[in-house]
Design an enzyme around this catalytic site. Structure first.
Site, PDB file in Angstrom:
ATOM      1  N   LYS A 111       0.834  -1.141   0.162  1.00 15.90           N
ATOM      2  CA  LYS A 111       0.166  -0.076   0.011  1.00 15.90           C
ATOM      3  C   LYS A 111       0.805   1.166  -0.084  1.00 15.90           C
ATOM      4  CE  LYS A 111      -3.617  -2.424   2.225  1.00 15.90           C
ATOM      5  NZ  LYS A 111      -4.471  -3.085   3.416  1.00 15.90           N
ATOM      6  N   GLN A 144      -4.676  -1.798   9.825  1.00 14.99           N
ATOM      7  CA  GLN A 144      -4.757  -3.039   9.246  1.00 14.99           C
ATOM      8  C   GLN A 144      -5.164  -4.214   9.943  1.00 14.99           C
ATOM      9  OE1 GLN A 144      -3.305  -3.343   6.152  1.00 14.99           O
ATOM     10  NE2 GLN A 144      -3.596  -5.742   6.016  1.00 14.99           N
ATOM     11  N   ASP A 178     -11.207   2.223   4.076  1.00 16.72           N
ATOM     12  CA  ASP A 178     -11.624   0.763   4.062  1.00 16.72           C
ATOM     13  C   ASP A 178     -13.025   0.673   3.442  1.00 16.72           C
ATOM     14  OD1 ASP A 178      -9.554  -0.911   4.033  1.00 16.72           O
ATOM     15  OD2 ASP A 178      -9.079  -0.923   5.849  1.00 16.72           O
TER      16      ASP A 178
HETATM   17  N1  GUN Z   1      -6.356  -7.118   6.082  1.00 22.17           N
HETATM   18  C1  GUN Z   1      -6.425  -7.848   4.836  1.00 22.17           C
HETATM   19  N2  GUN Z   1      -6.957  -7.155   3.828  1.00 22.17           N
HETATM   20  C2  GUN Z   1      -7.331  -5.838   4.508  1.00 22.17           C
HETATM   21  C3  GUN Z   1      -7.831  -4.626   4.026  1.00 22.17           C
HETATM   22  O1  GUN Z   1      -8.329  -4.635   2.786  1.00 22.17           O
HETATM   23  N3  GUN Z   1      -8.231  -3.673   5.093  1.00 22.17           N
HETATM   24  C4  GUN Z   1      -7.407  -3.755   6.139  1.00 22.17           C
HETATM   25  N4  GUN Z   1      -7.559  -2.714   7.143  1.00 22.17           N
HETATM   26  N5  GUN Z   1      -6.814  -4.933   6.800  1.00 22.17           N
HETATM   27  C5  GUN Z   1      -6.928  -5.943   5.857  1.00 22.17           C
END
Ligand code: GUN
Length: 294
Positions: free
Chosen positions: A52, A96, A119
């Site tokens: 990211k 996350q 998200d």
């Molecule tokens: N863990 C795995 N995929 C994601 C996601 O798309 N967002 C977040 N916040 N955590 C994750």
């Protein structure tokens, strides 16, 4: 059979986002800023967060990672979220997941200001998506919808079967495809691994979306000839004989299913790269049109 190249489509979209950021900064505005809260040092989470941050930098975004040790208390984490909610230099942020067991994940998600919840996990964004109101759509479903759009796959009047009913992929994907919009206007069936006579349902799908989290679950006999198959599975498994190396596995038995399909996404290189694009699209939206969500 056409292979849907998510990697290429994602790279094109990231280029479009980067051009929009260039336009913003050329007007003297600051670039969009995404913050990520990372608790502990889970290997998969570290990889996802690094991806990211790299995508942010490639598009000209600012990216901040706020780290906490694995034994952070829930109150300390809530204090970080409160700080990020009030920090005007940050347009959007994510926490996350997964979080350690001693932390109530839902409590954390609900503490995020929904206007910064890029998200799309906050109940206000989930509800707005269901109602067809402006919102931050959840990243993977938005990525799937964008893939269908970019590949000119018609959804109008199609029967879409979503295999998996979780809140992150299955349900919001069903909501997006039910909308009166493109992609949308589908008849949607949502099922899970315990659904009786599952293959009778999946075999009726014009568009089959696999989001069940079980590697290679979808076999050839479960798929109609000429179906569009979208694989949202991302199970990370060790590579036999190569200690410390992992490979992503999809929910579809690709080699057996692909010859039957009109189009199919591979894993890796299908839905996965689109998820990061959606996160950046949401952050750009938060930076440029904050009033949309107020
Ligand atoms: N863990 C795995 N995929 C994601 C996601 O798309 N967002 C977040 N916040 N955590 C994750």
């Amino acid at each position: 059979m056409k292979l849907i190249d998510g990697k290429k489509i994602a790279a094109d979209l990231l280029g479009e986002i980067a051009r929009e950021v260039n336009l913003l900064t050329a007007q003297g505005k600051r670039p969009p800023h995404l913050a990520t809260v990372l608790v502990g040092h889970d290997e998969a989470s570290e990889t996802y967060v690094a991806n990211k941050v790299r995508a942010c930098h490639n598009c000209g975004f600012d990216a901040t990672v706020v780290r906490h040790d694995v034994d952070v208390t829930q109150d300390e984490l809530l204090a970080t979220i409160d700080r990020l909610n009030r920090d005007e230099s940050i347009d959007g942020f994510i926490v996350q997941l997964p979080l350690p067991d001693h932390i109530d994940e839902q409590r954390i998600i609900e503490a995020i200001d929904y206007r910064k919840d890029v998200d799309g996990f906050h109940p206000i964004n989930v509800g707005r998506l269901a109602l067809g109101l402006p919102c931050f759509p959840t990243a993977t479903p938005q990525g799937i919808a964008t893939l269908l759009d970019r590949c000119h796959i018609s959804t109008e009047g199609k029967h879409c079967v979503v295999l998996g009913n979780d809140h992150i992929v299955g349900r919001p994907t069903a909501e997006l495809l039910m909308r009166k919009a493109f992609p949308g206007n589908c008849a949607v069936t949502v099922c899970n691994g315990d659904t009786p006579h599952l293959e009778d349902l999946t075999r009726r799908a014009d568009i089959l979306i696999a989001a069940i989290g079980i590697p290679h679950f979808v076999k050839a006999h479960m798929v109609k000839d000429g179906a569009v198959v979208i694989d949202a599975g991302t199970t990370r498994l060790p590579v036999p004989g190569e200690p410390g190396h992992y490979r992503l596995h999809g929910d579809v038995d690709f080699d057996a299913v692909a010859p039957k399909c009109a189009c199919i996404t591979p894993v890796p290189g299908g839905v996965g790269p689109m998820t990061v694009v959606s996160l950046l699209k949401n952050t750009l939206l938060a930076a440029t049109r904050p009033a949309l969500l107020s």
